[in-house]
Scaffold this motif. Structure first.
Motif, PDB file in Angstrom:
ATOM      1  N   MET A 165      35.348  49.792  28.031  1.00 25.14           N
ATOM      2  CA  MET A 165      35.946  48.524  28.452  1.00 25.14           C
ATOM      3  C   MET A 165      34.846  47.473  28.561  1.00 25.14           C
ATOM      4  N   ALA A 166      35.210  46.256  28.292  1.00 24.55           N
ATOM      5  CA  ALA A 166      34.264  45.143  28.332  1.00 24.55           C
ATOM      6  C   ALA A 166      33.766  44.894  29.752  1.00 24.55           C
ATOM      7  N   THR A 167      32.546  44.454  29.845  1.00 25.76           N
ATOM      8  CA  THR A 167      31.973  43.972  31.096  1.00 25.76           C
ATOM      9  C   THR A 167      32.214  42.465  31.147  1.00 25.76           C
ATOM     10  N   ILE A 168      32.561  41.960  32.312  1.00 28.86           N
ATOM     11  CA  ILE A 168      32.792  40.522  32.459  1.00 28.86           C
ATOM     12  C   ILE A 168      31.565  39.905  33.118  1.00 28.86           C
ATOM     13  N   GLU A 169      30.947  38.968  32.405  1.00 27.71           N
ATOM     14  CA  GLU A 169      29.743  38.307  32.905  1.00 27.71           C
ATOM     15  C   GLU A 169      30.043  36.858  33.253  1.00 27.71           C
ATOM     16  N   ASP A 170      29.221  36.305  34.125  1.00 29.63           N
ATOM     17  CA  ASP A 170      29.298  34.891  34.518  1.00 29.63           C
ATOM     18  C   ASP A 170      30.663  34.517  35.089  1.00 29.63           C
ATOM     19  N   ALA A 171      31.307  35.460  35.770  1.00 37.35           N
ATOM     20  CA  ALA A 171      32.583  35.167  36.424  1.00 37.35           C
ATOM     21  C   ALA A 171      32.322  34.353  37.686  1.00 37.35           C
ATOM     22  N   THR A 172      33.321  33.620  38.132  1.00 41.12           N
ATOM     23  CA  THR A 172      33.143  32.769  39.306  1.00 41.12           C
ATOM     24  C   THR A 172      33.466  33.487  40.606  1.00 41.12           C
ATOM     25  N   GLY A 173      33.864  34.727  40.542  1.00 38.66           N
ATOM     26  CA  GLY A 173      34.271  35.453  41.736  1.00 38.66           C
ATOM     27  C   GLY A 173      35.778  35.409  41.852  1.00 38.66           C
ATOM     28  N   GLY A 174      36.302  36.293  42.630  1.00 42.69           N
ATOM     29  CA  GLY A 174      37.744  36.452  42.704  1.00 42.69           C
ATOM     30  C   GLY A 174      38.494  35.256  43.259  1.00 42.69           C
ATOM     31  N   LEU A 175      39.669  35.072  42.727  1.00 43.44           N
ATOM     32  CA  LEU A 175      40.620  34.081  43.204  1.00 43.44           C
ATOM     33  C   LEU A 175      41.401  34.729  44.338  1.00 43.44           C
ATOM     34  N   ASN A 176      41.788  33.959  45.348  1.00 43.00           N
ATOM     35  CA  ASN A 176      42.565  34.590  46.409  1.00 43.00           C
ATOM     36  C   ASN A 176      44.049  34.621  46.052  1.00 43.00           C
ATOM     37  N   GLU A 177      44.755  35.548  46.653  1.00 36.24           N
ATOM     38  CA  GLU A 177      46.170  35.789  46.347  1.00 36.24           C
ATOM     39  C   GLU A 177      47.031  34.557  46.588  1.00 36.24           C
ATOM     40  N   GLU A 178      46.758  33.827  47.656  1.00 37.35           N
ATOM     41  CA  GLU A 178      47.549  32.633  47.963  1.00 37.35           C
ATOM     42  C   GLU A 178      47.409  31.583  46.862  1.00 37.35           C
ATOM     43  N   ARG A 179      46.199  31.355  46.401  1.00 40.05           N
ATOM     44  CA  ARG A 179      45.975  30.363  45.335  1.00 40.05           C
ATOM     45  C   ARG A 179      46.625  30.809  44.029  1.00 40.05           C
ATOM     46  N   LEU A 180      46.564  32.115  43.752  1.00 37.94           N
ATOM     47  CA  LEU A 180      47.181  32.643  42.541  1.00 37.94           C
ATOM     48  C   LEU A 180      48.703  32.510  42.606  1.00 37.94           C
ATOM     49  N   ALA A 181      49.290  32.797  43.748  1.00 37.61           N
ATOM     50  CA  ALA A 181      50.742  32.636  43.921  1.00 37.61           C
ATOM     51  C   ALA A 181      51.144  31.170  43.755  1.00 37.61           C
ATOM     52  N   ASP A 182      50.320  30.247  44.272  1.00 35.44           N
ATOM     53  CA  ASP A 182      50.587  28.810  44.087  1.00 35.44           C
ATOM     54  C   ASP A 182      50.571  28.442  42.605  1.00 35.44           C
ATOM     55  N   LEU A 183      49.607  28.972  41.864  1.00 32.03           N
ATOM     56  CA  LEU A 183      49.503  28.701  40.438  1.00 32.03           C
ATOM     57  C   LEU A 183      50.757  29.184  39.709  1.00 32.03           C
ATOM     58  N   GLU A 184      51.198  30.389  40.009  1.00 34.63           N
ATOM     59  CA  GLU A 184      52.388  30.942  39.364  1.00 34.63           C
ATOM     60  C   GLU A 184      53.623  30.100  39.692  1.00 34.63           C
ATOM     61  N   MET A 185      53.731  29.664  40.937  1.00 37.26           N
ATOM     62  CA  MET A 185      54.875  28.850  41.325  1.00 37.26           C
ATOM     63  C   MET A 185      54.814  27.482  40.633  1.00 37.26           C
ATOM     64  N   GLN A 186      53.642  26.892  40.584  1.00 39.18           N
ATOM     65  CA  GLN A 186      53.469  25.587  39.935  1.00 39.18           C
ATOM     66  C   GLN A 186      53.901  25.634  38.480  1.00 39.18           C
ATOM     67  N   TRP A 187      53.561  26.699  37.762  1.00 42.20           N
ATOM     68  CA  TRP A 187      53.861  26.798  36.343  1.00 42.20           C
ATOM     69  C   TRP A 187      55.133  27.585  36.054  1.00 42.20           C
ATOM     70  N   GLY A 188      55.798  28.061  37.104  1.00 41.61           N
ATOM     71  CA  GLY A 188      57.061  28.780  36.922  1.00 41.61           C
ATOM     72  C   GLY A 188      56.912  30.055  36.126  1.00 41.61           C
ATOM     73  N   VAL A 189      55.873  30.811  36.424  1.00 44.07           N
ATOM     74  CA  VAL A 189      55.567  32.016  35.662  1.00 44.07           C
ATOM     75  C   VAL A 189      55.188  33.149  36.604  1.00 44.07           C
ATOM     76  N   ALA A 190      55.540  34.353  36.218  1.00 42.68           N
ATOM     77  CA  ALA A 190      55.061  35.559  36.900  1.00 42.68           C
ATOM     78  C   ALA A 190      54.079  36.219  35.942  1.00 42.68           C
ATOM     79  N   LEU A 191      52.810  36.143  36.260  1.00 40.07           N
ATOM     80  CA  LEU A 191      51.796  36.707  35.375  1.00 40.07           C
ATOM     81  C   LEU A 191      51.836  38.231  35.411  1.00 40.07           C
ATOM     82  N   PRO A 192      51.605  38.873  34.279  1.00 44.74           N
ATOM     83  CA  PRO A 192      51.546  40.336  34.245  1.00 44.74           C
ATOM     84  C   PRO A 192      50.474  40.854  35.204  1.00 44.74           C
ATOM     85  N   SER A 193      50.744  41.998  35.807  1.00 43.84           N
ATOM     86  CA  SER A 193      49.891  42.513  36.893  1.00 43.84           C
ATOM     87  C   SER A 193      48.432  42.707  36.477  1.00 43.84           C
ATOM     88  N   ALA A 194      48.165  43.187  35.264  1.00 43.63           N
ATOM     89  CA  ALA A 194      46.771  43.414  34.856  1.00 43.63           C
ATOM     90  C   ALA A 194      45.986  42.109  34.789  1.00 43.63           C
TER      91      ALA A 194
END
Length: 151
Positions: A1-30
């Motif tokens: 599996m690929a290694t992920i470099e130069d990532a900004t660190g994890g997004l929090n669940e609340e911000r991710l849920a806001d993003l999904e609601m804003q765009w009207g999408v349920a992102l796949p779990s992976a």
């Protein structure tokens, strides 16, 4: 599996849920887990091949939330929402400005696709005429990335 470099660190669940609601999408779990863990970055190795083809590209960078303007997921959604099929969600870009997208509905849920801006339709609603399959899932996509040998 690929290694992920130069990532900004994890997004929090609340911000991710806001993003999904804003765009009207349920992102796949992976991919949700990827954003929660990495929120962007680039994979090593980074090359992929399109299903049923010898053609392919590479991931220049995964998109993230509230990251630099060149890889900001929300900026990409605003720019491409009327240009890509409505059941696709941009997750990365290649060096040539094409998109890697994840399916968010129906039979395409969780599948990974390549959206080619060079063959984009000039008129009419977005369709799959410039879209090619890459992998059946985000994990398969990451597992299938390889290094291009230029020798």
């Amino acid at each position: 599996m690929a290694t992920i470099e130069d990532a900004t660190g994890g997004l929090n669940e609340e911000r991710l849920a806001d993003l999904e609601m804003q765009w009207g999408v349920a992102l796949p779990s992976a991919f949700r887990q990827f954003l929660l863990t990495h929120n962007g970055g680039y994979p090593v190795p980074d090359a992929f091949t399109l299903v049923g083809s010898e053609d392919g590209s590479s991931v220049h960078r995964f998109l993230g939330v509230e990251v630099g303007s060149h890889s900001n997921l929300e900026n990409y959604m605003k720019t491409y929402e009327s240009r890509i099929p409505n059941d696709l969600f941009p997750i990365a870009h290649d060096p040539g400005g094409n998109l890697v997208c994840i399916g968010t509905g129906g039979s395409n849920m969780g599948r990974i696709f390549f959206w080619d801006h060079e063959t984009e339709m000039d008129q009419g609603p977005p369709n799959y005429s410039n879209v090619s399959a890459i992998a059946d899932s985000f994990d398969d996509f990451l597992d299938g990335l390889y290094e291009v040998n230029l020798d």
